[in-house]
Design a protein around this motif. Sequence first.
Motif, PDB file in Angstrom:
ATOM      1  N   THR A 171       0.878  -1.160   0.000  1.00  0.00           N
ATOM      2  CA  THR A 171       0.000   0.000   0.000  1.00  0.00           C
ATOM      3  C   THR A 171       0.919   1.214   0.000  1.00  0.00           C
ATOM      4  O   THR A 171       1.782   1.336   0.870  1.00  0.00           O
ATOM      5  N   GLU A 208      -9.029   3.520  -9.785  1.00  0.00           N
ATOM      6  CA  GLU A 208      -9.956   3.462  -8.651  1.00  0.00           C
ATOM      7  C   GLU A 208     -11.407   3.390  -9.152  1.00  0.00           C
ATOM      8  O   GLU A 208     -12.200   2.590  -8.647  1.00  0.00           O
ATOM      9  N   GLY A 234     -12.347   0.036 -10.141  1.00  0.00           N
ATOM     10  CA  GLY A 234     -12.397  -0.956  -9.068  1.00  0.00           C
ATOM     11  C   GLY A 234     -11.120  -1.766  -8.922  1.00  0.00           C
ATOM     12  O   GLY A 234     -11.088  -2.741  -8.181  1.00  0.00           O
ATOM     13  N   HIS A 235     -10.048  -1.346  -9.575  1.00  0.00           N
ATOM     14  CA  HIS A 235      -8.782  -2.077  -9.507  1.00  0.00           C
ATOM     15  C   HIS A 235      -7.903  -1.623  -8.350  1.00  0.00           C
ATOM     16  O   HIS A 235      -6.990  -2.339  -7.945  1.00  0.00           O
ATOM     17  N   GLU A 249      -8.049   0.677  -4.487  1.00  0.00           N
ATOM     18  CA  GLU A 249      -8.791   1.374  -3.426  1.00  0.00           C
ATOM     19  C   GLU A 249      -7.855   2.388  -2.801  1.00  0.00           C
ATOM     20  O   GLU A 249      -6.641   2.169  -2.760  1.00  0.00           O
ATOM     21  N   TYR A 301      -2.866   4.052  -1.638  1.00  0.00           N
ATOM     22  CA  TYR A 301      -3.530   3.219  -2.639  1.00  0.00           C
ATOM     23  C   TYR A 301      -3.128   1.770  -2.451  1.00  0.00           C
ATOM     24  O   TYR A 301      -1.985   1.477  -2.097  1.00  0.00           O
ATOM     25  N   ARG A 302      -4.083   0.866  -2.703  1.00  0.00           N
ATOM     26  CA  ARG A 302      -3.795  -0.566  -2.636  1.00  0.00           C
ATOM     27  C   ARG A 302      -4.595  -1.283  -3.717  1.00  0.00           C
ATOM     28  O   ARG A 302      -5.663  -0.834  -4.137  1.00  0.00           O
ATOM     29  N   THR A 327      -6.932  -4.090  -5.363  1.00  0.00           N
ATOM     30  CA  THR A 327      -8.102  -4.874  -4.976  1.00  0.00           C
ATOM     31  C   THR A 327      -8.003  -6.255  -5.620  1.00  0.00           C
ATOM     32  O   THR A 327      -7.109  -6.508  -6.435  1.00  0.00           O
ATOM     33  N   GLY A 328      -8.933  -7.127  -5.298  1.00  0.00           N
ATOM     34  CA  GLY A 328      -8.985  -8.435  -5.956  1.00  0.00           C
ATOM     35  C   GLY A 328      -9.174  -8.286  -7.452  1.00  0.00           C
ATOM     36  O   GLY A 328      -8.529  -8.983  -8.252  1.00  0.00           O
ATOM     37  N   ARG A 336      -5.904  -7.341  -8.938  1.00  0.00           N
ATOM     38  CA  ARG A 336      -4.996  -8.491  -9.100  1.00  0.00           C
ATOM     39  C   ARG A 336      -5.369  -9.291 -10.352  1.00  0.00           C
ATOM     40  O   ARG A 336      -4.503  -9.728 -11.099  1.00  0.00           O
TER      41      ARG A 336
END
Length: 105
Positions: free
Chosen positions: A22, A55, A58-59, A61, A75-76, A78-79, A82
Amino acid sequence: MKAHSLHGHLDALLLAVLEGDTLHGYAIIEALKARSGGTLDLPTGTIYPALRRLERAGHVESEWSTVNGRDRRTYRLTGAGRHALAGERASWAELSGTIARFLGG
């Protein structure tokens, strides 16, 4: 390297940088620079719009946090991010293999 040279690949690079950690925006810019050996020294005006786009898709958060006493947006992945990164890697392997058949030794 200029930002326009990365057209179509910047999102994949950002997803790859966020895969393991993150990070806040400046740390993402520094990670791109470090992992590229200094070749990718991109301005914030290139990175932040791409992060917002990721973001919205949805890639990625994001959330506000305090880092060294400063409020920063971190920022990190998301599933879905990935999954998108895996797709980008597969596409890159196919594209680079095809181009190597023409330009490789």
